[in-house]
Design an enzyme around this catalytic site. Structure first.
Site, mmCIF file in Angstrom:
data_model
loop_
_atom_site.group_PDB
_atom_site.id
_atom_site.type_symbol
_atom_site.label_atom_id
_atom_site.label_comp_id
_atom_site.label_asym_id
_atom_site.label_seq_id
_atom_site.Cartn_x
_atom_site.Cartn_y
_atom_site.Cartn_z
ATOM 1 C CE1 TYR A 102 -3.463 3.186 1.185
ATOM 2 C CE2 TYR A 102 -3.371 2.337 2.584
ATOM 3 C CZ TYR A 102 -3.944 2.995 1.284
ATOM 4 O OH TYR A 102 -4.804 4.139 1.915
ATOM 5 C CE LYS A 115 -5.878 1.960 -0.704
ATOM 6 N NZ LYS A 115 -7.002 1.991 0.841
#
Length: 352
Positions: free
Chosen positions: A181, A209
């Protein structure tokens, strides 16, 4: 194994029987983790099953008035996600307020989600930390209770070097499918493509992400790295114009069916424009403040906030009612009429 303190050698002692001093040596044992081993898992999920997900919801964690988890409301929200075609959930992420949970709460909620819904939806546990030791420990526990994949952020606040980022991620990647992320606005540090390129050698890297923007999405997808947009306001264009696999979404807590249509139904500028006022409203203050307020107004969760989060002010709550009416109440989670709610309706908890 070398001792962690200095030691004396009796071999080759100096004359007179005085032992010879040996300086201590650091012991590095990269595969030694406590209390669990990464092969002690409940579910083994192929990383390709994670890579194929188009719509993942960063699920909200509801609370009871005393601050404990409201599992009844959580289960109802999970059922809405499943029924409306969401393919995966992030449990205990920023949206789910993992940063306000103890690790015991965190792992319990991952286990609960797996036990109740793991056969219907992919459960991705946010087991990242700015401490590699904590990230290892939590990830082992998460896989042990059955999560299908882990979400890992780069170390924040106490930031490390680029080589430190690689070492951090390589410490957790062997345990199972992993989404990295990248959200520099929260961590204060970008994860550059060179880092992703190096850790992508692991077969367990499911993808990234990414919150930096379309250019980064194109760069990764062209090199074979799966990317999910981390920005609801960009996800439509990221998906259909820049090649993103899908989105890890906040808005899908509220309108999962419409977000599924946005990710699966082909380019749809009209629907994207229809959702834009809602998405802008959601992020007028740092997430998850807007989402928590919206779900309370919809009657999906109790109006209980763990501090430091507080509800949006009255004027914004009135604005949300108008947005719901414009999009259509039938498109939102829950069955109750949307309400403005009074300031006194909200419960703010500082100790729980």
């Amino acid at each position: 194994m070398a001792s962690a303190i200095g030691c004396y050698s009796l071999n080759g002692s100096h004359r007179g029987g005085i032992p010879k001093w040996r300086s201590p040596r650091a012991a590095v044992i990269p595969t030694f983790h406590l209390p669990m081993r990464s092969y002690e898992v409940k579910n083994r999920t192929n990383v390709d099953d994670i890579k194929s997900l188009r719509l993942i919801t960063a699920i909200k964690t509801p609370y009871l008035p005393d601050g404990r988890f409201d599992l009844e409301a959580y289960d109802a929200l999970m059922n809405v996600q499943i029924n409306d075609g969401v393919e995966g959930v992030i449990v205990g992420g920023t949206t789910g307020e993992g940063q306000l949970m103890s690790w015991d709460e965190h792992i319990m909620l991952i286990g609960h989600t797996v036990n109740c819904y793991g056969g219907s939806i992919k459960v991705i546990g946010n087991t990242g930390s700015n401490s590699t030791r904590e990230a290892i420990h939590a990830t082992e526990q998460g896989f042990a209770v059955g999560m299908h994949a882990a979400l890992h952020i780069n170390p924040y606040y106490g930031k490390t070097s680029l080589e430190g980022l690689i070492a951090h991620f390589n410490s957790v990647l062997p345990m199972g499918p992993t989404i990295v992320y990248n959200v520099p606005s929260r961590t204060g540090q970008d994860i550059p493509p060179d880092v992703i390129k190096k850790i992508a050698k692991s077969p367990n890297l499911a993808g990234v992400k990414e919150c930096v923007g379309h250019g980064r999405v194109e760069q990764y997808m062209s090199s074979g790295v799966v990317v999910w947009s981390g920005n609801d306001d960009q996800c439509h264009d990221s998906r259909w114009d820049h090649g993103a696999t899908g989105v890890i979404s906040v808005a899908s807590n509220l309108v999962p069916g419409l977000m599924r249509e946005l990710m699966f139904g082909g380019k749809n500028s009209a629907l994207n424009a229809k959702l834009t006022p809602l998405i802008e409203w959601l992020f007028v203050e740092p997430n998850p403040i807007g989402l928590n307020t919206a779900l309370a107004q919809l009657g999906v969760v109790r109006p209980v906030f763990r501090l430091p989060y507080v509800p949006l002010p009255l004027a914004k709550r009135v604005e949300f009612v108008n947005i719901v009416n414009e999009i259509g109440r039938e498109n939102f989670a829950g069955k109750k009429d949307v309400q403005v709610l009074d300031d006194d309706d909200f419960i703010l908890i500082d100790r729980y």
